[in-house]
Design a protein around this motif. Structure first.
Motif, mmCIF file in Angstrom:
data_model
loop_
_atom_site.group_PDB
_atom_site.id
_atom_site.type_symbol
_atom_site.label_atom_id
_atom_site.label_comp_id
_atom_site.label_asym_id
_atom_site.label_seq_id
_atom_site.Cartn_x
_atom_site.Cartn_y
_atom_site.Cartn_z
ATOM 1 N N TYR A 14 12.383 1.741 -0.566
ATOM 2 C CA TYR A 14 12.694 2.100 0.823
ATOM 3 C C TYR A 14 14.165 1.907 1.173
ATOM 4 O O TYR A 14 14.676 2.538 2.092
ATOM 5 N N GLU A 15 14.875 1.039 0.441
ATOM 6 C CA GLU A 15 16.290 0.815 0.755
ATOM 7 C C GLU A 15 17.127 2.086 0.694
ATOM 8 O O GLU A 15 17.963 2.310 1.583
ATOM 9 N N ALA A 114 5.862 7.283 6.270
ATOM 10 C CA ALA A 114 6.200 6.648 7.546
ATOM 11 C C ALA A 114 5.024 5.842 8.078
ATOM 12 O O ALA A 114 5.193 4.718 8.566
ATOM 13 N N ASP A 115 3.825 6.400 7.998
ATOM 14 C CA ASP A 115 2.634 5.692 8.485
ATOM 15 C C ASP A 115 2.475 4.344 7.784
ATOM 16 O O ASP A 115 2.221 3.312 8.424
ATOM 17 N N LEU A 116 2.599 4.341 6.464
ATOM 18 C CA LEU A 116 2.395 3.111 5.699
ATOM 19 C C LEU A 116 3.526 2.114 5.930
ATOM 20 O O LEU A 116 3.290 0.909 6.092
ATOM 21 N N LEU A 117 4.760 2.611 5.952
ATOM 22 C CA LEU A 117 5.879 1.707 6.221
ATOM 23 C C LEU A 117 5.785 1.116 7.630
ATOM 24 O O LEU A 117 6.128 -0.055 7.849
ATOM 25 N N GLU A 118 5.316 1.900 8.583
ATOM 26 C CA GLU A 118 5.200 1.402 9.951
ATOM 27 C C GLU A 118 4.154 0.304 10.074
ATOM 28 O O GLU A 118 4.299 -0.608 10.896
ATOM 29 N N ILE A 119 3.105 0.372 9.264
ATOM 30 C CA ILE A 119 2.115 -0.712 9.285
ATOM 31 C C ILE A 119 2.776 -2.017 8.865
ATOM 32 O O ILE A 119 2.613 -3.058 9.516
ATOM 33 N N ALA A 120 3.536 -1.958 7.767
ATOM 34 C CA ALA A 120 4.225 -3.165 7.291
ATOM 35 C C ALA A 120 5.280 -3.621 8.293
ATOM 36 O O ALA A 120 5.385 -4.813 8.621
ATOM 37 N N ALA A 121 6.082 -2.677 8.792
ATOM 38 C CA ALA A 121 7.141 -3.038 9.734
ATOM 39 C C ALA A 121 6.555 -3.625 11.019
ATOM 40 O O ALA A 121 7.096 -4.581 11.585
ATOM 41 N N GLY A 122 5.439 -3.062 11.479
ATOM 42 C CA GLY A 122 4.811 -3.560 12.696
ATOM 43 C C GLY A 122 4.219 -4.946 12.537
ATOM 44 O O GLY A 122 4.064 -5.684 13.514
ATOM 45 N N ALA A 123 3.889 -5.308 11.302
ATOM 46 C CA ALA A 123 3.309 -6.627 11.030
ATOM 47 C C ALA A 123 4.355 -7.683 10.722
ATOM 48 O O ALA A 123 4.029 -8.874 10.634
ATOM 49 N N ALA A 124 5.606 -7.274 10.538
ATOM 50 C CA ALA A 124 6.654 -8.210 10.117
ATOM 51 C C ALA A 124 6.891 -9.279 11.176
ATOM 52 O O ALA A 124 7.119 -8.972 12.342
ATOM 53 N N ALA A 146 12.656 10.503 11.271
ATOM 54 C CA ALA A 146 13.205 9.407 12.070
ATOM 55 C C ALA A 146 12.285 8.190 11.984
ATOM 56 O O ALA A 146 12.756 7.049 11.880
ATOM 57 N N ARG A 147 10.982 8.416 12.017
ATOM 58 C CA ARG A 147 10.028 7.315 11.861
ATOM 59 C C ARG A 147 10.186 6.652 10.496
ATOM 60 O O ARG A 147 10.167 5.417 10.379
ATOM 61 N N LEU A 148 10.343 7.466 9.477
ATOM 62 C CA LEU A 148 10.502 6.951 8.112
ATOM 63 C C LEU A 148 11.750 6.085 8.020
ATOM 64 O O LEU A 148 11.714 4.966 7.481
ATOM 65 N N TRP A 149 12.864 6.597 8.541
ATOM 66 C CA TRP A 149 14.114 5.851 8.482
ATOM 67 C C TRP A 149 14.024 4.567 9.296
ATOM 68 O O TRP A 149 14.464 3.497 8.844
ATOM 69 N N HIS A 150 13.451 4.654 10.468
ATOM 70 C CA HIS A 150 13.388 3.475 11.334
ATOM 71 C C HIS A 150 12.535 2.374 10.716
ATOM 72 O O HIS A 150 12.927 1.196 10.717
ATOM 73 N N ALA A 151 11.380 2.725 10.176
ATOM 74 C CA ALA A 151 10.520 1.709 9.558
ATOM 75 C C ALA A 151 11.210 1.075 8.357
ATOM 76 O O ALA A 151 11.152 -0.148 8.161
ATOM 77 N N TRP A 244 4.022 -7.069 3.765
ATOM 78 C CA TRP A 244 3.210 -6.245 2.865
ATOM 79 C C TRP A 244 1.767 -6.700 2.794
ATOM 80 O O TRP A 244 0.908 -5.967 2.292
ATOM 81 N N THR A 245 1.476 -7.901 3.338
ATOM 82 C CA THR A 245 0.086 -8.342 3.376
ATOM 83 C C THR A 245 -0.735 -7.522 4.367
ATOM 84 O O THR A 245 -1.960 -7.580 4.355
ATOM 85 N N ALA A 246 -0.051 -6.758 5.221
ATOM 86 C CA ALA A 246 -0.771 -5.888 6.163
ATOM 87 C C ALA A 246 -1.344 -4.652 5.482
ATOM 88 O O ALA A 246 -2.158 -3.934 6.077
ATOM 89 N N LEU A 247 -0.909 -4.376 4.247
ATOM 90 C CA LEU A 247 -1.414 -3.234 3.487
ATOM 91 C C LEU A 247 -2.350 -3.732 2.392
ATOM 92 O O LEU A 247 -2.088 -4.747 1.746
#
Length: 285
Positions: A14-15, A114-124, A146-151, A244-247
């Protein structure tokens, strides 16, 4: 199967999606269009903007590896040229334009990633993580890229905050951390000017590492120095693992699969070697 920790393997994927904002011509053009000429004005304005119109001292502290004089050349001057809100808009516009120019045109893949990254980002958990928390608090974009980049940005700044915590715990200054990295891997010719340290400041940092027994008399890393570096990297990975434990394991594997071609395409915009440490295989070098 890779023996790298999950948090590190996913960071390598993702970096590059985040890092286009530093290296892509579209990103620089977006900042110039907003009124910021010169790479470093855009860098400091864009990365600091989630904090508001931040002063040099907190930005120097949070970014960690930059010389105070270098930060002070950009801040607070940039806030006289544009607002943090305008800087955020330019940052996002430039990143999306860059990603759109190089990613394979697979909107379904963009959305799934984006959906999967947002789950992790939202749980951080962002307690004590100023840059991760500030980016997490920004409005969620609507556009899939934009969602992909933001997450990806939330997750990389969350990881970066943890990395700095590990360096602080190791009692390293920003310049000392760079000098140790140079002793291990080389790159002073890039690292020192890109972070604004003078020769005398760098030499003071190297002498401090020698005093600690982490560099020998010739500036080479000792066994203790190598062990200290490994400990920082291992702790960084541990501190980055929580989101990542959210996934589920299946979703983690699916995310790796979905991100791989996107990371490879975005990595083509990155130089190698690069100051953020993205490896050659991802950077396309």
């Amino acid at each position: 199967m890779s023996t790298e920790p999950l948090a590190r393997r996913l960071w390598e994927l993702y970096e590059p999606l985040h890092a286009v904002t530093y290296f892509a011509p579209q990103a620089r053009a977006a900042f110039e269009g907003a009124g910021l000429r010169g790479f470093w004005r855009g860098y400091f304005a864009g990365r600091a903007a989630p904090l508001g119109a931040a002063a040099p001292a907190p930005v120097t502290a949070l970014f960690f590896s930059f010389a105070p004089a270098m930060v002070a050349r950009a801040l607070p001057d940039v806030w006289q040229r544009l607002s943090p809100e305008q800087a955020l808009a330019a940052r996002l516009d430039g990143a999306v334009a860059a990603l759109r120019s190089v990613l394979p045109h697979e909107p379904a893949r963009w959305a799934e990633a984006a959906d999967l990254l947002e789950i992790a980002a939202g749980a951080a958990m962002t307690d004590g993580r100023a840059l991760g928390g500030a980016n997490a608090a920004l409005p969620r974009p609507a556009d899939p890229l934009a969602r992909l980049w933001h997450a990806a940005t939330v997750l990389r700044e969350h990881r970066g905050d943890g990395h700095i915590a590990a360096l602080v715990d190791a009692e390293l200054s920003g310049c000392q951390a760079l000098a140790l990295r140079d002793a291990l891997y080389g790159g002073r010719e890039r690292l020192q000017p890109s972070r604004g340290w003078t020769d005398s400041e760098w030499e003071v940092a190297a002498r401090a590492l020698h005093t600690r027994g982490w560099l020998d008399a010739d500036g080479r890393p000792t066994g203790a120095g190598e062990a200290a570096h490994r400990a920082v990297e291992d702790r960084t990975d541990r501190l980055a693992a929580q989101p990542w434990t959210a996934l589920s394991a299946g979703d983690q594997a699916r995310l790796s699969h979905v991100l791989a071609p996107l990371a490879g395409a975005a990595g083509a915009l990155l130089p190698y070697p690069n100051p953020i440490g993205v490896p050659r295989a991802v950077a396309g070098g």
